[in-house]
Design a protein around this motif. Structure first.
Motif, short mmCIF file in Angstrom:
data_model
loop_
_atom_site.label_atom_id
_atom_site.label_comp_id
_atom_site.label_asym_id
_atom_site.label_seq_id
_atom_site.Cartn_x
_atom_site.Cartn_y
_atom_site.Cartn_z
N PRO A 127 -2.37 -1.86 -8.05
CA PRO A 127 -3.65 -1.62 -7.38
C PRO A 127 -4.09 -0.16 -7.35
O PRO A 127 -4.77 0.26 -6.41
CB PRO A 127 -3.37 -2.12 -5.96
CG PRO A 127 -1.94 -1.76 -5.73
CD PRO A 127 -1.27 -1.91 -7.08
N GLY A 128 -3.73 0.61 -8.38
CA GLY A 128 -4.17 1.99 -8.40
C GLY A 128 -3.44 2.80 -9.45
O GLY A 128 -2.47 2.35 -10.05
N TYR A 129 -3.91 4.03 -9.64
CA TYR A 129 -3.27 4.95 -10.58
C TYR A 129 -1.88 5.34 -10.09
O TYR A 129 -0.89 5.21 -10.81
CB TYR A 129 -4.17 6.17 -10.76
CG TYR A 129 -3.57 7.28 -11.61
CD1 TYR A 129 -3.28 7.06 -12.95
CD2 TYR A 129 -3.32 8.53 -11.07
CE1 TYR A 129 -2.74 8.08 -13.73
CE2 TYR A 129 -2.81 9.55 -11.85
CZ TYR A 129 -2.50 9.32 -13.17
OH TYR A 129 -1.98 10.32 -13.94
N ARG A 303 -11.40 9.54 -7.27
CA ARG A 303 -12.52 8.72 -6.80
C ARG A 303 -12.07 7.39 -6.21
O ARG A 303 -12.91 6.56 -5.81
CB ARG A 303 -13.51 8.49 -7.95
CG ARG A 303 -14.21 9.80 -8.35
CD ARG A 303 -15.25 9.61 -9.43
NE ARG A 303 -16.26 8.62 -9.12
CZ ARG A 303 -17.29 8.81 -8.30
NH1 ARG A 303 -17.43 9.97 -7.67
NH2 ARG A 303 -18.18 7.85 -8.10
N ALA A 304 -10.78 7.17 -6.10
CA ALA A 304 -10.26 5.94 -5.49
C ALA A 304 -8.89 6.28 -4.90
O ALA A 304 -7.87 6.17 -5.56
CB ALA A 304 -10.14 4.83 -6.53
N ARG A 305 -8.90 6.68 -3.64
CA ARG A 305 -7.70 7.19 -3.01
C ARG A 305 -7.00 6.15 -2.13
O ARG A 305 -7.62 5.42 -1.37
CB ARG A 305 -8.04 8.41 -2.14
CG ARG A 305 -8.30 9.68 -2.93
CD ARG A 305 -7.06 10.13 -3.68
NE ARG A 305 -7.24 11.41 -4.37
CZ ARG A 305 -6.32 11.94 -5.17
NH1 ARG A 305 -5.16 11.33 -5.35
NH2 ARG A 305 -6.55 13.08 -5.77
N HIS A 306 -5.67 6.10 -2.28
CA HIS A 306 -4.79 5.43 -1.34
C HIS A 306 -4.18 6.50 -0.46
O HIS A 306 -3.53 7.43 -0.96
CB HIS A 306 -3.67 4.67 -2.06
CG HIS A 306 -4.13 3.45 -2.81
ND1 HIS A 306 -4.33 2.23 -2.20
CD2 HIS A 306 -4.42 3.26 -4.12
CE1 HIS A 306 -4.72 1.35 -3.10
NE2 HIS A 306 -4.80 1.95 -4.28
N ILE A 307 -4.37 6.39 0.86
CA ILE A 307 -3.84 7.38 1.78
C ILE A 307 -2.77 6.72 2.65
O ILE A 307 -3.05 5.70 3.32
CB ILE A 307 -4.97 7.96 2.67
CG1 ILE A 307 -6.08 8.55 1.79
CG2 ILE A 307 -4.42 9.02 3.61
CD1 ILE A 307 -7.31 7.68 1.68
N SER A 333 -9.72 0.77 6.30
CA SER A 333 -8.30 0.54 6.54
C SER A 333 -7.78 -0.44 5.49
O SER A 333 -8.57 -1.11 4.81
CB SER A 333 -8.07 -0.04 7.94
OG SER A 333 -8.57 -1.37 8.00
N ARG A 334 -6.47 -0.50 5.37
CA ARG A 334 -5.89 -1.45 4.41
C ARG A 334 -6.39 -2.86 4.67
O ARG A 334 -6.85 -3.57 3.75
CB ARG A 334 -4.36 -1.41 4.49
CG ARG A 334 -3.68 -2.46 3.59
CD ARG A 334 -2.21 -2.61 3.92
NE ARG A 334 -1.45 -1.44 3.51
CZ ARG A 334 -0.69 -0.73 4.35
NH1 ARG A 334 -0.61 -1.06 5.63
NH2 ARG A 334 -0.01 0.31 3.89
N ASP A 335 -6.32 -3.30 5.92
CA ASP A 335 -6.70 -4.68 6.23
C ASP A 335 -8.20 -4.91 6.01
O ASP A 335 -8.61 -6.01 5.61
CB ASP A 335 -6.31 -5.02 7.66
CG ASP A 335 -4.80 -5.17 7.82
OD1 ASP A 335 -4.11 -5.38 6.80
OD2 ASP A 335 -4.30 -5.08 8.96
N GLU A 336 -9.02 -3.89 6.26
CA GLU A 336 -10.45 -4.04 6.00
C GLU A 336 -10.71 -4.18 4.50
O GLU A 336 -11.48 -5.05 4.07
CB GLU A 336 -11.21 -2.83 6.54
CG GLU A 336 -11.34 -2.82 8.05
CD GLU A 336 -11.94 -1.53 8.58
OE1 GLU A 336 -12.55 -1.57 9.65
OE2 GLU A 336 -11.79 -0.48 7.91
N ARG A 354 1.85 -1.53 -1.02
CA ARG A 354 1.45 -0.60 -2.08
C ARG A 354 0.05 -0.06 -1.84
O ARG A 354 -0.29 1.02 -2.32
CB ARG A 354 1.51 -1.30 -3.45
CG ARG A 354 2.89 -1.81 -3.83
CD ARG A 354 2.87 -2.55 -5.17
NE ARG A 354 4.13 -3.26 -5.40
CZ ARG A 354 4.39 -4.03 -6.43
NH1 ARG A 354 3.45 -4.20 -7.37
NH2 ARG A 354 5.54 -4.64 -6.57
N ILE A 355 -0.76 -0.82 -1.14
CA ILE A 355 -2.12 -0.40 -0.82
C ILE A 355 -2.06 0.63 0.31
O ILE A 355 -1.24 0.53 1.23
CB ILE A 355 -2.97 -1.62 -0.41
CG1 ILE A 355 -3.07 -2.59 -1.60
CG2 ILE A 355 -4.35 -1.20 0.06
CD1 ILE A 355 -3.67 -3.94 -1.25
#
Length: 401
Positions: A127-129, A303-307, A333-336, A354-355
């Protein structure tokens, strides 16, 4: 529809975060990259696969040519450099003249996994780089596969190529030899036979040969250099336009060699936008104490950040990011993000962690860079990852014989 809680302090100039329901969620299950191969092989009689893109007609021989970084909007903006591709725009998505969507985030590792598995990020698990590995707590780069982890544990589902091969379809991948043994290829594109060919012209010629080699065939071929030029020089550069001209000739070369009863589909993993090198358009996480507060790991890309928050700080990090960048990014948020379907209708338990605790997707032409920890990525001119049309919309051009 879940909405963010606005942060208000009673001042008239307080920022108002972007409403999350304004984010254009990908067309999962009807018109996204993860729907292409299941639709094609369903038409070839492969068990367990369903035709999800209603506009596509079956063909005995299917070839998918994926051009890294060839967004729908970029083709439309360059008719002189891409006359052949432009002539095919009306054929996209079964003659409807419409694009499909990449999926979120619109990045190579995620998109290739969606293409090859016929699944969406929440289930295939890329789900991401870069994303956190919940088992180790480290960031995992899913394009370069560092630090190494077991590919099959990370992505356990069979690929569509494997299902097609097992059903008796002549199945082949024709790509650069450097990709043959990569973990990403193993988890996303394995099945049938891999054929390494160095030049783009060789790939086109051999893809046509492989397409003719079976009464029912599924052939995949790939070209990456357009994306590389975009990252390095930007999509407003002569270098990128030169690559687009070359890609245009490659597509025509392959189309003119198609055997009977064939369908060629030309698509991409994402589009791209150029981000100016100034403080207004590039927010440096490594120099911004507000964005860093409470953050344990910064994943994803500009442009697509996981924090990932320090345990117990998740709510504070969400509030802070909405206050600081919420007018320019959809900040969830993750759940949102999950409930809104950003990663597909389902998220597997192994993928949930992972998200990011917070997910930030760019709305404007802006990026959150990390000059110290991500010097290479921060120096890129062209970027992608979010849900804007320039990044998210990709072609599904068609040539049939």
């Amino acid at each position: 529809m879940v909405q963010p809680t606005a942060v208000t302090h009673g001042w008239p100039d307080d920022p108002v975060p972007l409403a999350l329901d304004t984010a254009p969620v990908p067309e999962y299950a009807s018109g996204s990259l993860g729907d292409v191969l299941p639709t094609l092989v369903a038409g070839q009689g492969v068990p367990g696969c369903d035709a999800r893109i209603a506009e596509l007609a079956p063909a005995d021989r299917n070839c998918l040519f994926l051009i890294d970084g060839l967004g729908w909007e970029q083709i439309k903006a360059h008719p002189d450099e891409a006359p052949y591709l432009t002539s095919l725009l009306g054929s996209s998505r079964g003659g409807s003249g419409r694009p499909i969507t990449a999926g979120f985030p619109a990045t190579t590792a995620t998109s290739l996994a969606s293409v090859g598995t016929g699944r969406y990020p929440g289930t295939h698990g890329l789900p991401g780089y870069t994303v956190r590995n919940p088992d180790t707590g480290e960031l995992m780069n899913q394009l370069r596969w560092k630090p190494w982890t077991s590919p099959r544990a990370w992505q356990p589902y069979p690929t569509v190529f494997q299902l097609a091969h097992e059903a008796g379809i002549h199945t082949a991948q024709v790509s650069s030899p450097i990709f043959e043994q990569t973990p990403l290829t193993k988890v996303a594109l394995s099945g049938g036979t891999f054929h390494g060919r160095l030049s783009g012209e060789e790939r086109m010629d051999f893809a046509a040969e492989q397409l003719a080699a079976g009464d029912r065939s599924l052939v995949y071929t790939y070209y990456s250099e357009l994306d590389g030029a975009g990252h390095r020089f930007g999509i407003d550069s002569d270098a990128w336009r030169g690559q687009l001209m070359f890609v245009d000739r490659l597509v025509q070369r392959l189309a003119e060699q198609l055997p009977p009863r064939s369908a060629l589909y030309v698509t991409a993993d994402h589009g791209m936008v150029d981000i100016p090198f100034d403080e207004e358009h590039r927010i440096d996480f490594d120099e911004d104490w507000e964005l860093r507060a409470g953050v344990a790991l910064l994943g994803g890309e500009g442009r697509a950040r996981h924090i990932y928050a320090v345990p117990g700080a998740e709510a504070d990090v969400l509030t802070c990011w909405r206050e600081v960048v919420g007018e320019q990014f959809w900040v969830a948020s993750r759940d949102e993000a999950i409930s809104l379907g950003w990663f597909g209708a389902e998220v597997d338990e192994r993928v949930y962690g992972r998200i990011g605790d917070v997910v930030a997707a760019a709305h404007d032409d802006v990026a959150i860079t990390a000059s110290v920890n991500e010097p290479h990525e921060s120096a890129m001119v062209g970027m992608h990852g979010s849900m804007t049309p320039a990044e998210q919309l990709v072609p599904l051009l068609e040539v049939r014989t």
